[in-house]
Design a protein around this motif. Sequence first.
Motif, PDB file in Angstrom:
ATOM      1  N   VAL B 302      -7.637  -6.884  -3.080  1.00 51.07           N
ATOM      2  CA  VAL B 302      -8.468  -5.794  -2.561  1.00 51.07           C
ATOM      3  C   VAL B 302      -8.949  -4.911  -3.710  1.00 51.07           C
ATOM      4  O   VAL B 302      -9.348  -3.767  -3.504  1.00 51.07           O
ATOM      5  CB  VAL B 302      -7.703  -4.938  -1.521  1.00 51.07           C
ATOM      6  N   GLU B 305     -12.535  -3.463  -3.395  1.00 44.34           N
ATOM      7  CA  GLU B 305     -12.646  -2.449  -2.347  1.00 44.34           C
ATOM      8  C   GLU B 305     -12.106  -1.120  -2.880  1.00 44.34           C
ATOM      9  O   GLU B 305     -12.710  -0.066  -2.704  1.00 44.34           O
ATOM     10  CB  GLU B 305     -11.863  -2.865  -1.099  1.00 44.34           C
ATOM     11  N   TYR B 413      -7.604  -2.213   4.188  1.00 44.34           N
ATOM     12  CA  TYR B 413      -8.113  -3.399   3.503  1.00 44.34           C
ATOM     13  C   TYR B 413      -7.145  -4.553   3.629  1.00 44.34           C
ATOM     14  O   TYR B 413      -5.938  -4.381   3.714  1.00 44.34           O
ATOM     15  CB  TYR B 413      -8.323  -3.110   2.012  1.00 44.34           C
TER      16      TYR B 413
END
Lengths: 939, 572
Positions: B302, B305, B413
């Motif tokens: 992640v 993100e 996420y």
Amino acid sequence: MGLYSHIKMPGKMVCMLLGLSTISYNTQAQSKIKETDSLINQHPQIIKIKADSIAILYGQKSENKLNVAALGYLNGRALESTPNSFIFQGLTGRIAGLRTTQDSGIPGSDNVSLTLRGRSPAILVDGVPRDISELNPEQISSVTVLKDAISTVTLGQRSMNGAILITTRKGESNGPDYFNFNVKTQAGIQSPVVSRRYLNAFDYSTLYNEALANDGKAPLYTPADLQAYKDGSDPYLHPNVDWQKQIYKNNAGYSRTNLYADGKSKSLRYMLSMDYLDQGGLLNELDSNSYETNASYKRYILRSNINLQLTKTLEGYLNLYGRVNDTNAPAGGNLTAVTSELNITPNNAYPVYNPNGTLGGNINYSNNLWGRSTYNGYFQSLTREGFFDFGLKQSLDNLTKGLSIGGKLSFSSFTNLNTNRSKAFGVVNYSVDANGNPVYTTLSSANNQSNTSNVSASQQTSYAKFTANYNRRFNKNGITAFLTANSENYKNFVGDFLPRVLTNYAASLKYDFDKKYIIEGAAAYSGLNYYVDGQQYGFFPAVGLGWNINNEGFMKSVKFIDALKLRGSYGLTGSINAGNFDNQKGYVGGGNYPFGPSGSNLNSLVEGAIPFNNTWSQSLKTDVGLDASLLKNQLWVSFDYFLNKQSKLPITTGYDSGILGSTYPTSFIGKNDIKGIESEIGFTTNKTRKLVYSVAANFSTYQVKTIFNGEQTAGYQNLIRTGQYTNQNYGYIADGFVTTAGQGPVITGYASKPGDIKYKDLNGDNTIDYRDVTAIGKAKPIINYGLSSQFSYNKFCLSFLVQGLANTNEMLSGNTVFPFLNAPNGGISQAFPESLNRWTPQTANTATFPRLTIGGNPNNYAASSFWLRSTSYVRLKNIELGYNFSPKLLDKIKVKNIRLFVNGENLFTHSDFKIFDPEMPFSDYSILKVVNGGLSVTF
Amino acid sequence: MKMKIYLKTIFTAGLLTGLVSLDACKKYETQPLDILTDSIVYDSKDKNGTYLQQRVVSLYLGLPNGFNRIDGLPLDAATDDAVASSYNATIEDLAKSRITANSNPDNNWNDAYNTIRNANNYLANELVVPIDPLTKTFYKAEVRFIRAISYFELIKRYGGVPLIGDKIYDGTEVINIPRNTYDECVQYIVSECDAIAGFLRPNDYSSNGELTGSNIGRISVGAAMALKARVLLYAASPLNNPNNDLTRWANAASAAKAIITGLTNLKLYTVAAGNLPAFANQFVVRGNNYESILGYQTAPNVNLEKANAPIGYVFTNNSRGVVSPTQDLVDAFPALNGRPITDPASGYDPANPYANRDPRLAYTVFLNGDNWLGRPVEAFEGGLDNPTNIKGATRTGYYERKFLGDFANASSYSNQQRSFPIFRYAEVLLNYAEAINEAGTGTNQTEAFNQLAAIRARAGITKGTTAGYQYGLKTTMTQAEMRTAIRNERRIEMAFEEQRFWDIRRWKIADVVGNSTLHGIKITKTGTTTFTYQTVNVDKLNFDPTKNYLYAIPLNEITSNPALRNQQNPGY
């Protein structure tokens, strides 16, 4: 009373005559005192400043008159007035040529590093190489500094860097049986020498807005914000936290207690010492914690030296040393990682606590510093070290007078264990919504404690030595000789190292005629098993000459000179470059790379470094010295000049094109020259009178010149470092401030604005880049000096040491100097009072800081003469006042001596460099001032 | 009596000798035996080839990975497409062309030659390992591909560089080799691509195809052909083709065309998932991704993100919003009908600027009001994602969204199967369109148009019914009009894919684009869902056309390699 009686000097009290460290000639005053090796026999009144002969390598003693080497000497007693943890902290400023540097004040990490004639010397304790500085001063009889080739060459591949030989007390060998016991306890207060100063929230935010405006950006803080920072009316949403005060306290405790005994009983003599030291840290703590989060260092040292005359000709000895110490710190163990956050946490970053009692924080600063230092758990480190020396000495006088042989076996073991008991602490952002209601947003959550532990170091060293000594005089001809074979085997159990074995064969022969002309030759054949077969051993020879001029007939008439000696030495010394079998080519694990949808990682294997053959570096050392003693031995002077031509230094070739595709192998072809002078001068009274005093001063300076470093500079003269001194600073030459936007010359591509630093365009291409980097200022030899003095009057005695450095410089850089640098999480770092005098249109003529900007300014913060500062300083390093109770009183209570003392360390420092301590710029945990007092009772 | 003394002496001496030798008789190996030498790694008896595989894996780590690679920021933040959210970030050295021979945050010289050495080491030693011949053939071609792309990564930065072939230096010689010309390097890379194309895995993404399962991420035939097509396109571009030799464009066109006609398994990706349209979904799908020709693989994570999503999501998801895309990039996206927003026919409403736009826009940047993690993005002044008292928030009113997973309605996420697109099919189409358009006039523009139409159709732009227009593009364009259309399409289709930084250089438009003023949007909230928009200046790029079209050769290369001493690029 035993031996104690005959060192009492009728009618006067001489006090600790410290710091007179030159090897010279005995003063009359002291020659009446018998050589002793008992702490207590010398206690309390008289300290021998110098010995007639001092300990050198392989159990030898060097008689001053016959010495041809460059040596430094310090009586172990001189170390006692230093209220510190590590023995070498007491050497600062005491010995010409030896420089100490302390770069931290953190308990347990505040040891000094040593530099002797530009190199880091080998440490030997009772003749055995040991990397140790955890020795309490009471166990130390003397410290010898071996500076030149002839004094160290027999160490073979350990001889190049000079050596410091620590000799511990063994108890009195001659005279009647005795027993002495001393208890000494002392306690003190430590406080920072210099604390970095930071801007308050109002100044910070005002300057921050100004920095934004300077780059044409909108302000971050509104006038209302600024007002709130100024008047402190809104401590939660507009905090002004003095983080330094929040996490640091003003002072911390220091205490040390020592039990000491020595004695002699028939064929046994011994010394026992037990020492406990407790050094507190400067961090504030949280009352609600049941554990300690502050830094601290607690240490026990046990030492026992026993010598036993087994037969008339055979002596055995056993020296034992044991140490346990506990170091504490906030979780993670790296205290600097916590304290350095001061530099990236502005006063207005967040409140310590929110109104609801949670720890404050926000998007940019989510790691609450108070949480980090107190709510984060703790870290304990345990160090255990132990060693023993066991040996036998057999006199072979029966075979040939003056011949003896000896053997020694020594083991040491060192282990360091860490336990990290950490827990996450919650950080909550506090804000107020449009209706004035509080909004708490969790940035991170508290977590249960989790523990990890590991063995961070585990080493064992064994050392075995065989020696044969021969000392004899035949009328006017004196001979001193020895042979030795020794081997040091070092095993490191953390890591995959093979045992490292350094083997030495060495011999030395000294001859004098009528103590007038002296010649000494010595050599070592020394090898390391890590090198390639057939290239493991090197041969290191040296020669020394001495001439006692005052023994010549023509000097008889010169009455005021008591001694005058010219001496010199010349030889080749070596230093190991062990590496770890760098001659072997191997493949090593690289990163992982995943194939497939879920990305399961595959290992990789990459070519290791290109192999090369390690070998030793060497230094061809010349030393010329003059020793003199004058005015009935009251005054003495010593002077040394040295030139060490170093070669086979590890370098990387300048033909290191990246096209190779790998790191270039090290070549042992570097050369440089270290040249310097050292001088000591001392004076001590020898008259019988009430006031007794002494003064001693030392001065040393040296410079290292690069002779060959393999560099390739493609015709850029300004990049050439060959022929330059290694302490030369390089950078751009600042040339005032830009007055109109776009004016230059400035860094290539930089769009200048008024208040930026302009630089001298040395190559005339109207832009500033590496071609305009040049030597800034003239590299002057670094000067290291010390002045010590002692006075004894009646029952009082006073001693002090002033110490300093000159011609040192520091280039300011980094987030402890420059404001508003980018910090993690989009945060911006702290700012400092120096930034208040920044350039603005109004202060254009008086500004001492360029215009402010946000982030790392590529033009203004480049290394240049603008940021070069002198860090020369002079310090009152140590001062001690002592009082001895009268013998009449003591006799009544059957106590041999009671002594009260107060001392101080680093009490005053003068330097033009004010923003940090000049000895340790850019560090957050200052070195410490100590005021300490104690009581010593001898039974 | 005397005898006794002698005996005692001998005894003592013996004892002492014993002491000394006590420790010396312990046995260890004299040299470490745990070292993986050449003969262990390249073992003539190793049928499994475990180490051989690990050697190949190490080569893959030398592929270019463009996710936020320059001090935490993508190279595109050094173009007119984006700026760093923080001030004076290192990447500004590129954006403002402050690079010199010894200061360049994108200096890849050593890394590239390190990969080349690594490849040569493999090629020199792999022969003896008796693994399955087909696997070994693939390995060898993969390694040669990685060596070839390493040269391409060098020449797009520095121009021609020394070609060293299979040479492995031992570190003791003086490396004294001059630069090869740019064209020689191109020839070398192209000949390598041609030589290996027949020995790589075919681009078969079907359920049991070659590029499925654990072969996902492997270098394929398509990768070699795509590298060739891109290299030839660069070589035909104005920077490297000053006399506009049209055969170069023709060569580039046929190299791209060869992929389109020869590798029919490659197509534009058309599978949407969740809230993600196909255009966005392709970046987080590895299995059966028939658009992806080669991606830099990372374990699902992640990271992007967290780095790029708006800063207001920091509390729960630690998002930092480090990239601020510019208004200039946003304005480059057409309306939903494909017309540029400057065209009155686009229906663009400056008071409602994000409505009816190219669907790719919302998946390239975060727009005010877009859903993310269950709430609308608040990029307006004082909004959660543009707070007034926080440092490091967007400087432009936008954040980068390209490549991120489907988190519009998620609460947190989850790891994404994301790989950095080194080559994808859309680029091949754009390369072809550009090359064929430049190669001549007439049907060439129609060919080019067809490629743009395909890309726009996949993007979700409406075809429209206006005569003479499809997908907002004139169906009949002049060469110059087509050039403008293609350049804009490259910019928006491949934003943040490390294309534009090099495109504006090879097109030689950086003297204009690289000196432009960059814009952001100041959004003011006027009601619950009403906003006003005002364009603001955020930064100014700097580019010196007399030198910045190429990087400076690193100073250390100039000093250490005698043959390079007079071969520094102009202006440095």
